[in-house]
Scaffold this active site. Structure first.
Site, mmCIF file in Angstrom:
data_model
loop_
_atom_site.group_PDB
_atom_site.id
_atom_site.type_symbol
_atom_site.label_atom_id
_atom_site.label_comp_id
_atom_site.label_asym_id
_atom_site.label_seq_id
_atom_site.Cartn_x
_atom_site.Cartn_y
_atom_site.Cartn_z
ATOM 1 N N SER A 141 -3.519 7.601 -8.527
ATOM 2 C CA SER A 141 -4.916 8.035 -8.393
ATOM 3 C C SER A 141 -5.655 7.898 -9.731
ATOM 4 O O SER A 141 -5.779 6.784 -10.244
ATOM 5 C CB SER A 141 -4.955 9.465 -7.847
ATOM 6 O OG SER A 141 -6.243 9.807 -7.412
ATOM 7 N N ASP A 295 -4.524 5.366 2.877
ATOM 8 C CA ASP A 295 -5.407 5.991 1.887
ATOM 9 C C ASP A 295 -6.865 5.677 2.203
ATOM 10 O O ASP A 295 -7.245 4.516 2.318
ATOM 11 C CB ASP A 295 -5.037 5.456 0.497
ATOM 12 C CG ASP A 295 -5.624 6.266 -0.644
ATOM 13 O OD1 ASP A 295 -6.675 6.908 -0.470
ATOM 14 O OD2 ASP A 295 -5.028 6.240 -1.739
ATOM 15 N N HIS A 324 -3.847 9.509 0.927
ATOM 16 C CA HIS A 324 -3.834 9.554 -0.530
ATOM 17 C C HIS A 324 -2.879 10.628 -1.044
ATOM 18 O O HIS A 324 -2.211 10.449 -2.061
ATOM 19 C CB HIS A 324 -5.252 9.829 -1.040
ATOM 20 C CG HIS A 324 -5.393 9.718 -2.524
ATOM 21 N ND1 HIS A 324 -5.367 8.508 -3.183
ATOM 22 C CD2 HIS A 324 -5.556 10.666 -3.485
ATOM 23 C CE1 HIS A 324 -5.511 8.712 -4.482
ATOM 24 N NE2 HIS A 324 -5.623 10.005 -4.695
#
Length: 352
Positions: A141, A295, A324
């Site tokens: 991320s 995601d 995610h």
């Protein structure tokens, strides 16, 4: 650094802090006496060529990285590697709005970019640890954003790079999504333009923030399969309250906003005059791009478009229905895939 409350050694330790000096920021501000909080695992070998750097993601600290990715027999094995996990600026452990004294703390904390984090980390790894090479930089991320920044900004140092569930340039869609996270917090009257006395004053905003994460952080399949029940929650309401809200409610809102602002503006293209192709073309690291298949923040198609611009790069989507937030480690099959690809990457000759 605060030793009590949420941002403490009791909850996140053990970790150490290092002052890296004044950090002049891309946006023009200065973090005076900038401090980075970090944790290390394993030992640096005599050749000094076994160092792995792991930057943290939004809201996460080194503790979750340790729990999800590090351990004997894993790719990030402290018996083989010297693993350095650095908490990003704004995390609440490193220099952040919540631990910076007046007048520069809280709502007055200056704007920080991903590049500022990486410059600060570079000072740490070269100054504190004397490293000239990093065997691997890996992050998920916002950690992926920092991984790309490292590989483009310091191509001679990064031998391997593994951006997981993140992009080198944030997309307009993801910018808009993150704006809803910001507005969830700032629209709470208790936020008081950032001059609240306690996160509890912003509880409604933090609850809205948590709900938005629940919508986008997981996937439609996650809820269709009632994965929240597998994780030990009796209902959707139970999951939202006792997992999502419980996670975010203790965090400092200004810290979250600091991280969200730089997340939105992550873009290595600015290192090449706005040319993303040219920027990614600078990467000399052997690179493994790993999106999560479900995601909704950083979908595989966005990651794949960037992968095509990177020399000597592999593309390995991680199959998961956890979206995610598969980064949290609830889907052990997803983590096993990441581990397998990282082992292969570390076994391969370095780039450069």
């Amino acid at each position: 650094m605060s030793e009590s409350g949420y941002y403490s050694q009791a909850l996140h330790g053990p970790y150490e802090t290092e002052e890296i000096g004044d950090l002049v920021l891309e946006e023009g501000g200065t973090l005076r006496g900038c401090r980075l909080a970090y944790a290390t695992y394993g030992r640096l070998n005599a050749a000094r060529d076994n160092a792995i750097l792991v930057p943290t993601w939004y809201s996460g600290t080194h503790k979750i990285i340790e729990q999800v990715l590090i351990g004997p027999g894993r790719a990030l094995d402290p018996e083989r590697y010297f693993i350095l996990v650095v908490n990003q600026i704004g995390s609440g452990l490193s220099t952040s709005p919540s631990n910076t004294p007046a007048p520069a703390g809280g709502a007055y904390f200056p704007k920080v970019r991903i590049g500022d984090d990486v410059v600060a980390q570079h000072r740490l790894v070269t100054g504190k640890f004397g490293l000239e090479r990093l065997a691997l930089v890996v992050g998920g991320s916002m950690g992926a954003q920092q991984t790309y920044e490292w590989a483009v900004r310091y191509p001679e140092m990064v031998q391997r790079a593994a951006p997981i569930a993140g992009t080198a340039r944030n997309t307009p869609h993801d910018f808009l999504f993150t704006e809803t996270l910001v507005e969830a917090i700032t629209s709470d009257p208790g936020f008081a333009k950032g001059f609240y006395a306690s996160p509890e004053d912003v509880r409604e905003g933090l609850l809205r923030h948590a709900r938005i994460w629940a919508v986008m952080g997981w996937s439609t399949e996650f809820y269709q399969r009632e994965r929240h029940r597998t994780l030990g929650f009796s209902s959707l309401d139970d999951f939202i309250l006792n997992f999502m809200f419980a996670y975010f409610r203790v965090m400092d809102p200004n810290n979250l906003l600091c991280m969200a602002w730089k997340w939105q503006r992550g873009d290595v293209g600015r290192l090449a005059g706005g040319d993303l192709r040219a920027a990614l073309g600078r990467i000399r690291a052997r690179t493994c791009v790993m999106p999560m298949t479900s995601d909704m923040f950083f979908p595989p198609s966005d990651c794949q478009a960037e992968w095509r611009l990177i020399p000597d790069a592999a593309f390995h989507p991680i199959e998961t229905v956890d979206g995610h937030l598969a980064l949290f480690g609830a889907d052990q099959a997803a983590i096993a895939q990441i581990d397998r690809h990282l082992k292969a990457l570390l076994a391969a000759p370095p780039g450069g």
